[in-house]
Motif scaffolding. Sequence first.
Motif, PDB file in Angstrom:
ATOM      1  N   ALA A   8      -4.775   1.369  -5.952  1.00 50.02           N
ATOM      2  CA  ALA A   8      -4.928   1.794  -4.486  1.00 50.02           C
ATOM      3  C   ALA A   8      -6.230   1.603  -3.762  1.00 50.02           C
ATOM      4  CB  ALA A   8      -4.612   3.658  -4.592  1.00 50.02           C
ATOM      5  N   GLU A  66      -6.238  -0.378  -0.645  1.00 52.74           N
ATOM      6  CA  GLU A  66      -6.695   0.181   0.477  1.00 52.74           C
ATOM      7  C   GLU A  66      -8.002  -0.495   1.383  1.00 52.74           C
ATOM      8  OE1 GLU A  66      -6.622   4.314   0.461  1.00 52.74           O
ATOM      9  OE2 GLU A  66      -4.670   4.355   0.035  1.00 52.74           O
ATOM     10  N   VAL A 124     -10.829   7.035  -2.021  1.00 57.94           N
ATOM     11  CA  VAL A 124      -9.159   7.209  -2.444  1.00 57.94           C
ATOM     12  C   VAL A 124      -9.338   8.803  -2.498  1.00 57.94           C
ATOM     13  CG1 VAL A 124      -7.294   6.707  -4.143  1.00 57.94           C
ATOM     14  CG2 VAL A 124      -9.037   5.229  -3.809  1.00 57.94           C
ATOM     15  N   VAL A 127       2.181   1.898  -3.382  1.00 52.50           N
ATOM     16  CA  VAL A 127       1.194   2.159  -4.137  1.00 52.50           C
ATOM     17  C   VAL A 127       0.848   3.923  -3.983  1.00 52.50           C
ATOM     18  CG1 VAL A 127      -1.326   1.966  -4.817  1.00 52.50           C
ATOM     19  CG2 VAL A 127      -0.060   0.136  -4.612  1.00 52.50           C
ATOM     20  N   ARG A 128       0.876   3.944  -2.801  1.00 51.04           N
ATOM     21  CA  ARG A 128       0.689   5.541  -2.291  1.00 51.04           C
ATOM     22  C   ARG A 128       1.436   6.440  -3.237  1.00 51.04           C
ATOM     23  NH1 ARG A 128      -3.247   8.922  -1.196  1.00 51.04           N
ATOM     24  NH2 ARG A 128      -5.072   7.197  -0.822  1.00 51.04           N
ATOM     25  N   ALA A 179       0.822  -1.288   0.032  1.00 45.02           N
ATOM     26  CA  ALA A 179       0.147   0.143  -0.167  1.00 45.02           C
ATOM     27  C   ALA A 179       0.689   1.339   0.151  1.00 45.02           C
ATOM     28  CB  ALA A 179      -0.889  -0.144   1.113  1.00 45.02           C
ATOM     29  N   LEU A 230       1.084   6.681  -6.731  1.00 47.54           N
ATOM     30  CA  LEU A 230      -0.246   7.591  -6.802  1.00 47.54           C
ATOM     31  C   LEU A 230      -0.102   8.951  -6.735  1.00 47.54           C
ATOM     32  CD1 LEU A 230      -3.275   7.315  -7.206  1.00 47.54           C
ATOM     33  CD2 LEU A 230      -3.507   7.227  -4.649  1.00 47.54           C
TER      34      LEU A 230
END
Lengths: 228, 106
Positions: free
Chosen positions: A145, A149, B80, A50-51, A47, A54
Motif C-alpha cells: 500500500a 500510495e 499508511v 490494495v486498500r 490502489a 489491507l
Amino acid sequence: MAKDVKPTRKNLMQIEDRIELSERGHDTLEKKRDGLIMEFMDILDQAQDVREDLDDSYDRAQRAINMARAMDGDVAVRGAAAALKEHPELTTQSKNIMGVVVPQIESSKVKKNLDERGYGVLGTSARIDEAADAYEELLEQIILAAEVETAMKKMLEEIETTKRRVNALEFKLLPDLRENQEYIEQKLEEQEREEIFRMKKIKAKKEAEERAEREEEEEEVEAVAADD
Amino acid sequence: MSQEIAVVGAPDFTTGFRLAGVRRFAEVDDDEKDEQLDDAVSEMLADDDVGIVVMHDEDLNHLSRGVREDVETSVDPVLVTLGGGAGSSGLREQIKRAIGIDLMEE
C-alpha cells in the motif's frame, strides 16, 4: 503587459515566434497531462484493490491478537513481542512513470519461520503464533500500500503542476501575447495610413507649387507679348 | 539504503506489530494523544531511517492541523493508515484538487 512593447516590425516578428513556441509547448503539456491522468487511473484501480486487501488483513490481524490476548493474557503477548530478534527492513528503488520518479519498496525479513521469531516455542501458545503470522501478512500489505500510495501522491503532484502550466499558458501567456500582436499590427497599420496621407499632402503641395510657377511663367510670357 | 517501518499509536495498536518484528514504535496512551501524538509523529517524520509510518485512521484526528498536513502529504516516509476505509483522507482531497472530481467515492 499589453502596452509595454514598442510597435516595431522586429518586435512583431519576435512576438509571432513566441506565440508559435508557446502554442507548441501548450499542446505538448496538454498531452503530458492527459497521459499522466491515464496512468493515474491505472494506479488508482490498483490502489483501491490494495486498500481492500489491507483492511481485510487488518481485521484478521486484530481478531488474532485479541484472541491471543484474551486466552494468554496481555503480559504473555507483550513478552513475546519484546523477544523478537529479526526486524523487517525496507529497501527502496525508483521507477520512472512519464518523468515521475516513484519508489519501489522491497522488504526483507517480514515473513519469519517459527524458529526465527526469537521467543520460546514452549513458553507461548499457538494463538500468539497465529497473531504474529497475521501481523506479518498485514505488514506485507502495508508495504504494498505504501508503494502504491506514494506513487499516487507523486503522480498527483505532477498532474497538478502540469495542469497549472497548461492553464497559465492557455489563459495568461497566450492571450497577452496575442493582445500585443494585435496592438503592434494596429499601430503599424496606422503608421502606414499616416504615411500615405502625408505623401498625398506633399504631392498636393508640390503640384500647387508647380501650377503657381507655370502660371507665373505664362503671365511673364503674356506680358512680354503685350509689350511687343 | 535500508529503512524500517514505524508504528505510532496506542499500546494496543502497536503490540501486534511488535509481534511481527517492528521495533520502531511510539506508544501514546489514549488520554494523552492530544498532547503527545504531535511530537511522536513529528519525530518519526524527521527520522531518515523510517520509510513507512503506520497509524490508525482515528488517531489522525488527534493531530494538530500542521502536523496532520505534513504527515498526509509526506512521501518519505509515507503514511499508511489502517481502519479508515476508503484510503487516507488526505489522498482523497488531493485527488479532488488535482483531477477535479472525487474518484474515490464508493
